[in-house]
Structures are given as C-alpha cells and as structure tokens.
Write a protein that holds these residues in place. Sequence first.
Motif, PDB file in Angstrom:
ATOM      1  N   TYR A  72       0.834  -1.206   0.000  1.00 12.41           N
ATOM      2  CA  TYR A  72       0.000   0.000   0.000  1.00 12.41           C
ATOM      3  C   TYR A  72       0.868   1.254   0.000  1.00 12.41           C
ATOM      4  O   TYR A  72       0.507   2.266  -0.607  1.00 12.41           O
ATOM      5  N   CYS A  76       0.703   4.215  -2.716  1.00 13.46           N
ATOM      6  CA  CYS A  76       0.498   5.624  -2.326  1.00 13.46           C
ATOM      7  C   CYS A  76       1.571   6.521  -2.919  1.00 13.46           C
ATOM      8  O   CYS A  76       1.273   7.611  -3.414  1.00 13.46           O
ATOM      9  N   SER A  80       0.833   9.375  -5.644  1.00  7.86           N
ATOM     10  CA  SER A  80       1.238  10.727  -5.291  1.00  7.86           C
ATOM     11  C   SER A  80       2.130  11.334  -6.378  1.00  7.86           C
ATOM     12  O   SER A  80       1.984  12.510  -6.724  1.00  7.86           O
ATOM     13  N   LEU A 100      -0.249  12.468   0.972  1.00  9.12           N
ATOM     14  CA  LEU A 100      -0.275  11.111   0.433  1.00  9.12           C
ATOM     15  C   LEU A 100       1.140  10.563   0.267  1.00  9.12           C
ATOM     16  O   LEU A 100       1.404   9.393   0.562  1.00  9.12           O
ATOM     17  N   GLY A 104       2.618   7.394   2.313  1.00  3.34           N
ATOM     18  CA  GLY A 104       3.208   6.267   1.604  1.00  3.34           C
ATOM     19  C   GLY A 104       4.554   5.864   2.179  1.00  3.34           C
ATOM     20  O   GLY A 104       4.844   4.679   2.372  1.00  3.34           O
TER      21      GLY A 104
END
Length: 166
Positions: A72, A76, A80, A100, A104
């Motif tokens: 994940y 992210c 981004s 974001l 991440g």
Amino acid sequence: MSTSRSEYRTAARYAAFAAFCFLFFLIYDRFSHNVRSFYMTFLWLWPFALGFVPSLTAAFAGRMHFPDIYHYGVICITVSSLLRGIFEIAGTSSVYQTILFLAGWIMLAAGVILFGRIASSRKTDYYYKKKQKSLRIMQRAQNGQLSEMQTENETEPDPENLRNRL
C-alpha cells in the motif's frame, strides 16, 4: 533452488504495474503539449525500485512476501507522484498530494519493520518445518506406512504456536 511460482507473482505484478505506469507516461506526454514533469517522467521508477526489485530479491532469497502495508505504501507513493506530475503540468498544486506522499513513506517504513520482525523471528522456520513435516507424513501415508488415524493426529496444528503467531 526450488521456488514456487507464487513467490514470483508479486514481482510479476510490480513489473506489470511499472510497465503500465511507463505506458501511461508515454500517452500523457504525447498529449501534454510538450510540458513535462519530473514526477510524471519517472513515474514507473517507484513501482520498479520499491516493488519489483525487492520482491524479486525476496523470491530468490527464499524469504516470505512483504506485508500488505508495504505494498500500500508503494501504491500511495506512485499515485502521489502521478498526481504531482499532473498538477505540475496543469500549473497547480495541492497539499493532499504531499500528505499522500508522506503517508506512503510511513507505510513503507512500517512494512519494512514488520518484514524484519517476522523474518527475524523463528516462527517462519516453524511454518517451513511444519510444511516439510506434513509433506513427509503424506508421502508415508501414500506408501502405506501410516494408518489414517496417525495422519490425522500428526497434521493437527499446535494450538500454542497458533496463538503466538506474531
């Protein structure tokens, strides 16, 4: 080294994701009126460097996969970078893209910490040995060396180790 196909699936998915990002960059660059962004140009590098290379290395080393939070985090960071590239090409900016991006990296760090914690524990060896033991039991049962009652008792999981997985 015998490695199953499932260990390479994550690496193949990241390779496909990196290829998709590169293709997306090529198409977006074609219609962006020669305005370029560093984040859009190297969009494919995030899933390649943070996903494909570590997954392939872990598969060759015979280690288990990274936790989901790591994946994940890679997603992210890639999204981004995509948003920042689009915003730079459009001439705008957003604070949410930065949030974001930081989220991440936090998820990536948490995934690496969890991977290190799980890999350094002896529980991965336990599950590997348990798998080998169950394979030996099945081979002996096929050869007729064990009765059915013995195979059922020997393949039951140990409740003490199931409770203390992590």
